[in-house]
Design a protein around this motif. Structure first.
Motif, PDB file in Angstrom:
ATOM      1  N   ASN A  42       0.839  -1.193   0.000  1.00 17.54           N
ATOM      2  CA  ASN A  42       0.000   0.000   0.000  1.00 17.54           C
ATOM      3  C   ASN A  42       0.877   1.247   0.000  1.00 17.54           C
ATOM      4  O   ASN A  42       1.963   1.262   0.592  1.00 17.54           O
ATOM      5  CB  ASN A  42      -0.899   0.017   1.242  1.00 17.54           C
ATOM      6  CG  ASN A  42      -1.985  -1.036   1.188  1.00 17.54           C
ATOM      7  OD1 ASN A  42      -2.910  -0.949   0.392  1.00 17.54           O
ATOM      8  ND2 ASN A  42      -1.863  -2.062   2.046  1.00 17.54           N
ATOM      9  N   THR A  43       0.411   2.306  -0.660  1.00 10.81           N
ATOM     10  CA  THR A  43       1.174   3.544  -0.704  1.00 10.81           C
ATOM     11  C   THR A  43       1.079   4.277   0.642  1.00 10.81           C
ATOM     12  O   THR A  43       0.167   4.049   1.433  1.00 10.81           O
ATOM     13  CB  THR A  43       0.641   4.471  -1.814  1.00 10.81           C
ATOM     14  OG1 THR A  43      -0.755   4.738  -1.579  1.00 10.81           O
ATOM     15  CG2 THR A  43       0.811   3.827  -3.176  1.00 10.81           C
ATOM     16  N   TRP A  45       0.402   7.044   3.517  1.00 13.50           N
ATOM     17  CA  TRP A  45      -0.643   8.026   3.814  1.00 13.50           C
ATOM     18  C   TRP A  45       0.020   9.346   4.194  1.00 13.50           C
ATOM     19  O   TRP A  45       1.029   9.371   4.917  1.00 13.50           O
ATOM     20  CB  TRP A  45      -1.494   7.580   5.002  1.00 13.50           C
ATOM     21  CG  TRP A  45      -2.452   6.478   4.728  1.00 13.50           C
ATOM     22  CD1 TRP A  45      -2.497   5.654   3.642  1.00 13.50           C
ATOM     23  CD2 TRP A  45      -3.521   6.066   5.589  1.00 13.50           C
ATOM     24  NE1 TRP A  45      -3.526   4.756   3.767  1.00 13.50           N
ATOM     25  CE2 TRP A  45      -4.171   4.980   4.944  1.00 13.50           C
ATOM     26  CE3 TRP A  45      -3.989   6.504   6.825  1.00 13.50           C
ATOM     27  CZ2 TRP A  45      -5.270   4.334   5.502  1.00 13.50           C
ATOM     28  CZ3 TRP A  45      -5.085   5.862   7.390  1.00 13.50           C
ATOM     29  CH2 TRP A  45      -5.716   4.797   6.737  1.00 13.50           C
ATOM     30  N   ARG A  71      -4.741   8.886   0.834  1.00 15.98           N
ATOM     31  CA  ARG A  71      -4.782   7.520   1.327  1.00 15.98           C
ATOM     32  C   ARG A  71      -5.072   6.575   0.168  1.00 15.98           C
ATOM     33  O   ARG A  71      -5.957   6.868  -0.649  1.00 15.98           O
ATOM     34  CB  ARG A  71      -5.863   7.339   2.400  1.00 15.98           C
ATOM     35  CG  ARG A  71      -5.673   8.199   3.636  1.00 15.98           C
ATOM     36  CD  ARG A  71      -6.784   7.954   4.636  1.00 15.98           C
ATOM     37  NE  ARG A  71      -6.654   8.800   5.819  1.00 15.98           N
ATOM     38  CZ  ARG A  71      -7.514   8.793   6.846  1.00 15.98           C
ATOM     39  NH1 ARG A  71      -8.548   7.962   6.816  1.00 15.98           N
ATOM     40  NH2 ARG A  71      -7.332   9.586   7.876  1.00 15.98           N
ATOM     41  N   PHE A  72      -4.338   5.472   0.109  1.00 18.88           N
ATOM     42  CA  PHE A  72      -4.504   4.475  -0.958  1.00 18.88           C
ATOM     43  C   PHE A  72      -4.414   5.130  -2.337  1.00 18.88           C
ATOM     44  O   PHE A  72      -5.094   4.722  -3.283  1.00 18.88           O
ATOM     45  CB  PHE A  72      -5.851   3.749  -0.801  1.00 18.88           C
ATOM     46  CG  PHE A  72      -6.067   3.152   0.560  1.00 18.88           C
ATOM     47  CD1 PHE A  72      -5.335   2.059   0.988  1.00 18.88           C
ATOM     48  CD2 PHE A  72      -6.998   3.709   1.432  1.00 18.88           C
ATOM     49  CE1 PHE A  72      -5.537   1.527   2.253  1.00 18.88           C
ATOM     50  CE2 PHE A  72      -7.206   3.174   2.693  1.00 18.88           C
ATOM     51  CZ  PHE A  72      -6.468   2.076   3.106  1.00 18.88           C
ATOM     52  N   VAL A 105     -12.148   8.505   0.315  1.00 19.16           N
ATOM     53  CA  VAL A 105     -11.920   7.616   1.459  1.00 19.16           C
ATOM     54  C   VAL A 105     -12.585   8.174   2.709  1.00 19.16           C
ATOM     55  O   VAL A 105     -13.194   7.447   3.479  1.00 19.16           O
ATOM     56  CB  VAL A 105     -10.414   7.399   1.705  1.00 19.16           C
ATOM     57  CG1 VAL A 105     -10.198   6.501   2.914  1.00 19.16           C
ATOM     58  CG2 VAL A 105      -9.741   6.798   0.478  1.00 19.16           C
ATOM     59  N   VAL A 200     -11.326   1.175   4.311  1.00 19.32           N
ATOM     60  CA  VAL A 200     -10.000   0.657   3.969  1.00 19.32           C
ATOM     61  C   VAL A 200      -9.702   0.793   2.480  1.00 19.32           C
ATOM     62  O   VAL A 200      -8.765   0.176   1.965  1.00 19.32           O
ATOM     63  CB  VAL A 200      -9.852  -0.813   4.412  1.00 19.32           C
ATOM     64  CG1 VAL A 200      -9.966  -0.935   5.917  1.00 19.32           C
ATOM     65  CG2 VAL A 200     -10.900  -1.699   3.739  1.00 19.32           C
ATOM     66  N   GLY A 201     -10.469   1.630   1.794  1.00 22.77           N
ATOM     67  CA  GLY A 201     -10.206   1.911   0.392  1.00 22.77           C
ATOM     68  C   GLY A 201     -10.791   0.869  -0.540  1.00 22.77           C
ATOM     69  O   GLY A 201     -11.255  -0.193  -0.122  1.00 22.77           O
ATOM     70  N   TYR A 241      -3.191  -4.555   6.630  1.00 21.67           N
ATOM     71  CA  TYR A 241      -1.946  -3.798   6.594  1.00 21.67           C
ATOM     72  C   TYR A 241      -1.576  -3.342   7.997  1.00 21.67           C
ATOM     73  O   TYR A 241      -2.402  -3.331   8.920  1.00 21.67           O
ATOM     74  CB  TYR A 241      -2.048  -2.578   5.669  1.00 21.67           C
ATOM     75  CG  TYR A 241      -3.180  -1.627   5.985  1.00 21.67           C
ATOM     76  CD1 TYR A 241      -3.083  -0.697   7.016  1.00 21.67           C
ATOM     77  CD2 TYR A 241      -4.353  -1.661   5.238  1.00 21.67           C
ATOM     78  CE1 TYR A 241      -4.114   0.179   7.302  1.00 21.67           C
ATOM     79  CE2 TYR A 241      -5.403  -0.799   5.528  1.00 21.67           C
ATOM     80  CZ  TYR A 241      -5.276   0.119   6.552  1.00 21.67           C
ATOM     81  OH  TYR A 241      -6.305   0.972   6.845  1.00 21.67           O
ATOM     82  N   ARG A 243       0.259   0.139   9.601  1.00 16.72           N
ATOM     83  CA  ARG A 243       0.750   1.477   9.265  1.00 16.72           C
ATOM     84  C   ARG A 243       1.428   2.088  10.480  1.00 16.72           C
ATOM     85  O   ARG A 243       1.013   1.876  11.616  1.00 16.72           O
ATOM     86  CB  ARG A 243      -0.367   2.389   8.744  1.00 16.72           C
ATOM     87  CG  ARG A 243      -1.534   2.605   9.660  1.00 16.72           C
ATOM     88  CD  ARG A 243      -2.550   3.549   9.007  1.00 16.72           C
ATOM     89  NE  ARG A 243      -3.790   3.636   9.741  1.00 16.72           N
ATOM     90  CZ  ARG A 243      -4.001   4.501  10.742  1.00 16.72           C
ATOM     91  NH1 ARG A 243      -3.056   5.354  11.096  1.00 16.72           N
ATOM     92  NH2 ARG A 243      -5.163   4.513  11.364  1.00 16.72           N
TER      93      ARG A 243
END
Length: 247
Positions: A42-43, A45, A71-72, A105, A200-201, A241, A243
């Motif tokens: 995941n990218t 945030w 986000r995402f 999101v 959560v996208g 995930y 974070r």
């Protein structure tokens, strides 16, 4: 989200900053930025925000803010405003609303209300309700809080019960401990676990997942007018995930 870094900071919110010898909150501004890395490809945030508050009278404060998030890989903007007000001698209330025109999101809009009662011995208890509307679903979160101040310390426990539309409720627990090393400067630790209502996208959207969160942070006043607010976060969102990052 229950554990949003902005709303669940361990440091006092600007609306709690008070002038010496006064119960009227001083005008305050806060600007900040956060960055969190996510696992499972995941990218990162990111979030940038501006908060402001102003006292209108004894225990009467208006506040609001703007934030930009990514986000995402999706960008969102949001505005919120609220009022902290007295109900009776030992009762206070909070009402707050937010809106996002992008709501990729973040929620499209939300409304939050809380009542809080001051008790003898440094105790406070509170009951809150947040209703959030997302692009295709809504959710509600009820919170029940108890806290106590003694000496230079504060301890608090909050029970959350979140329920996405059409699903069963999901409980979560949050424990906080703060140490005040001056009248206004503090640092502390927060631990949360349970189940959380979270967007959560794509493609999953708003769901309830198991969570575990550790947050270490505080607020250090450099002089009478300037302070540094900081948080370090480690958050497990079930198996989706992990974070972690800084604000």
């Amino acid at each position: 989200t229950l554990l949003c870094a902005l709303l669940c900071s361990l440091a006092p919110a600007p609306l709690l900053a008070q002038a010496e010898g006064s119960r009227v909150a001083r005008p305050a501004l806060e600007v900040g930025h956060s960055r969190e890395s996510l696992t499972n490809n995941n990218t990162d945030w990111t979030s940038s925000y501006l908060l402001g508050s102003a006292g209108l009278g004894d225990r009467l404060t208006v506040y609001g803010g703007l934030r930009e998030t990514r986000r995402f890989g999706l960008d969102d903007s949001e505005a919120h405003a609220g009022l902290y007000f007295p109900i009776a001698a030992t009762w206070n209330g909070v009402i707050e609303g937010s809106i996002s025109q992008t709501h990729n999101v973040l929620s499209k809009n939300s409304v939050y209300g809380q009542v809080q009662k001051s008790l003898p011995g440094g105790w406070n208890v509170g009951l809150g309700l947040r209703h959030s509307e997302y692009t295709v679903i809504s959710s509600q979160v009820v919170s029940l809080m108890a806290e106590r101040y003694w000496g230079n310390f504060r301890g608090a426990y909050t029970l959350y019960s979140g329920r996405p539309e059409g699903a069963s409720s999901a409980p979560a627990h949050r424990f906080q401990f703060n140490y005040y090393y001056t009248d206004r400067s503090t640092f502390g630790l927060s631990y949360s676990n349970g189940r959380e209502v979270e967007n959560v996208g794509p493609p999953r959207g708003v769901i309830s997942t198991d969570v575990e969160n550790w947050t270490l942070g505080g607020q250090h006043w450099l002089n009478q007018s300037w302070a540094l607010t900081y948080d370090g976060v480690r958050h497990e969102q079930g198996s989706l995930y992990r974070r972690q990052g800084l604000r």
